[in-house]
Design an enzyme around this catalytic site. Structure first.
Site, PDB file in Angstrom:
ATOM      1  N   ASP A  13     -16.280  31.212 -44.979  1.00  0.00           N
ATOM      2  CA  ASP A  13     -17.177  30.227 -44.369  1.00  0.00           C
ATOM      3  C   ASP A  13     -18.475  30.140 -45.153  1.00  0.00           C
ATOM      4  O   ASP A  13     -19.067  31.161 -45.505  1.00  0.00           O
ATOM      5  CB  ASP A  13     -17.472  30.629 -42.913  1.00  0.00           C
ATOM      6  CG  ASP A  13     -18.507  29.725 -42.274  1.00  0.00           C
ATOM      7  OD1 ASP A  13     -18.193  28.555 -42.004  1.00  0.00           O
ATOM      8  OD2 ASP A  13     -19.648  30.199 -42.042  1.00  0.00           O
ATOM      9  N   ASP A 112     -16.508  23.204 -44.640  1.00  0.00           N
ATOM     10  CA  ASP A 112     -17.205  24.397 -45.112  1.00  0.00           C
ATOM     11  C   ASP A 112     -16.452  25.688 -44.821  1.00  0.00           C
ATOM     12  O   ASP A 112     -17.019  26.774 -44.894  1.00  0.00           O
ATOM     13  CB  ASP A 112     -18.613  24.464 -44.502  1.00  0.00           C
ATOM     14  CG  ASP A 112     -18.579  24.567 -42.987  1.00  0.00           C
ATOM     15  OD1 ASP A 112     -17.500  24.346 -42.388  1.00  0.00           O
ATOM     16  OD2 ASP A 112     -19.634  24.858 -42.390  1.00  0.00           O
ATOM     17  N   GLU A 113     -15.167  25.595 -44.514  1.00  0.00           N
ATOM     18  CA  GLU A 113     -14.418  26.786 -44.141  1.00  0.00           C
ATOM     19  C   GLU A 113     -12.968  26.667 -44.616  1.00  0.00           C
ATOM     20  O   GLU A 113     -12.340  25.621 -44.466  1.00  0.00           O
ATOM     21  CB  GLU A 113     -14.460  26.953 -42.614  1.00  0.00           C
ATOM     22  CG  GLU A 113     -14.022  28.306 -42.111  1.00  0.00           C
ATOM     23  CD  GLU A 113     -14.333  28.484 -40.623  1.00  0.00           C
ATOM     24  OE1 GLU A 113     -13.502  29.077 -39.921  1.00  0.00           O
ATOM     25  OE2 GLU A 113     -15.397  28.009 -40.179  1.00  0.00           O
TER      26      GLU A 113
END
Length: 416
Positions: A13, A112-113
């Protein structure tokens, strides 16, 4: 029980992703400058989409607050989102990971992960701990992005390790032996990945308040209450997940839907119905592309705060499953006429659940032309997939109340 998966899955993350990207563009230090990413700086009600750590710590501004709630301080930088830039950065992050593992070992969970299967990489890159540290170092040196990483023997435990520990410590390694000590004490239940507020309330009504309580509830009781989902809840409470990389997000999907918060209060019935039809269109298309039909249709309205808020959430179950736009719309229209009290509307959502396979088709004596409507829907889907969602629109979408055309100009709900 078949052997438990024992792979080396990491959930990576990017911390403060949007604020860090914006800071890099502006030449700022995200850890020093209070930065707010605001959906629309021109509107006082613009939503804060992301906040840098200093903005959170020094001013108490968090995601979801409004522009007018941000203190009038000259040190605070207000920046509008550049969604295409964020997507480009996300793609570069995936390319970086692809230097260490094949594409099949990467599952992008969100912008974002990502989940990454590092099983076997020690033969090329050495110990996993060293490799993850190297990747995190490269992410910072190349993109000025700080990251957190959870590692586990399956997707579930890697995600839980990230959410419950690594976001505080930077990195965390979980095994099945850690479940009683680290997972079972978790409460309230919505802190557990995969349990929403509604399921949490149902579990609490059953006397289940922690993940440990859930793990010690008889499997048959959960299956009786939740069906297949009860089986998943039971095994997840024990840290068990047999899913292949990425399949947690695909297999067993319980519903398809679309929701939208409107830019203004909608008071005219024809405008409300225009948006409702667009929501039905999107919901039906998602189900058709997944080759699913549903029997239960849910309509939710949120009223304007200027009318004291509130709203309703009602559903109806049909005798036969459908994924046809107008069939869904007719049910929503019935729910609208029954439960809408006339107050200004600010949020509308439509969902299709109680799913079954698309090919479970029954000829209806009452709707003999239903197969033609399904064929029309499939052709419209193909045109939109090939040429874009605005390539073919219903007439209501170009009326003053329609939103589909404007939404087509956005990425992730925001201007490019």
């Amino acid at each position: 029980m078949k052997p438990l998966p024992n792979r080396k899955i990491a959930c990576l993350d990017m911390r403060s992703f949007y604020a860090s990207c914006a800071a890099a563009m502006e030449g700022l230090d995200v850890m020093e400058v209070p930065i707010a990413i605001v959906g629309n700086i021109e509107r006082k009600g613009g939503v804060v989409l992301a906040a840098s750590p200093p903005l959170k710590k020094r001013f108490g501004v968090t995601t979801g607050m409004r522009l007018y709630e941000i203190p009038d301080d000259p040190s605070i930088r207000l920046i509008e989102p550049k969604m295409q830039f964020y997507i480009d950065v996300s793609m570069e992050l995936t390319r970086l990971l692809n230097r260490y593992v094949p594409k099949e070992a990467i599952h992008v969970y969100s912008i974002d992960e990502s989940f990454v299967d590092f099983t076997g990489t020690e033969k090329l890159w050495g110990p996993l701990e060293t490799l993850i540290f190297r990747i995190q170092d490269e992410l910072y040196r190349q993109f000025e992005l700080r990251s957190a990483c959870g590692v586990g023997p399956n997707m579930l435990l890697s995600k839980l390790a990230l959410d419950l520990e690594a976001k505080k410590t930077g990195i965390a390694y979980w095994t099945y032996e850690d479940v009683p000590e680290k997972l079972w004490p978790v409460a309230p239940l919505h802190k557990m990945w995969g349990i929403g507020k509604r399921v949490e309330r149902t579990l609490e009504d059953m006397g289940i308040y922690s993940v440990g309580d859930l793990a010690h509830t008889p499997l048959e009781n959960l299956e009786k209450k939740f069906g297949v989902m009860g089986n998943q809840l039971y095994y997840h409470a024990h840290g068990i997940d047999y899913s292949d990389l990425g399949s947690v997000l695909i297999e067993g999907q319980l519903s398809y839907g679309k929701g939208q918060t409107l830019l203004r209060d909608y008071t005219k019935t024809d405008e409300v119905l225009a948006v409702m039809l667009e929501m039905c269109e999107d919901t039906a298309m998602r189900a058709r592309l997944a080759k699913k039909k549903g029997r239960t249709i849910t309509l939710s309205f949120g009223y304007s705060k200027h009318a004291l808020g509130g709203g309703f959430n009602r559903q109806k179950t049909l005798p036969e499953a459908t994924n046809e736009t107008m069939a869904i719309y007719r049910v929503c229209l019935e729910l609208f006429e029954t439960f809408h009290d006339g107050r200004p509307v600010r949020h509308i959502s439509v969902s299709l659940s109680n799913l079954e396979e698309h090919d479970s088709f029954q000829l209806s004596l009452f709707e003999p032309m239903n197969w033609k409507q399904q064929k029309i829907g499939q052709v419209m889907d193909e045109i939109r997939v090939k040429y874009g969602s605005a390539a073919i629109l219903r007439a209501v979408s170009v009326t003053p109340g329609g939103t589909a055309y404007r939404r087509n100009q956005l990425i992730g709900g925001h201007y490019k």
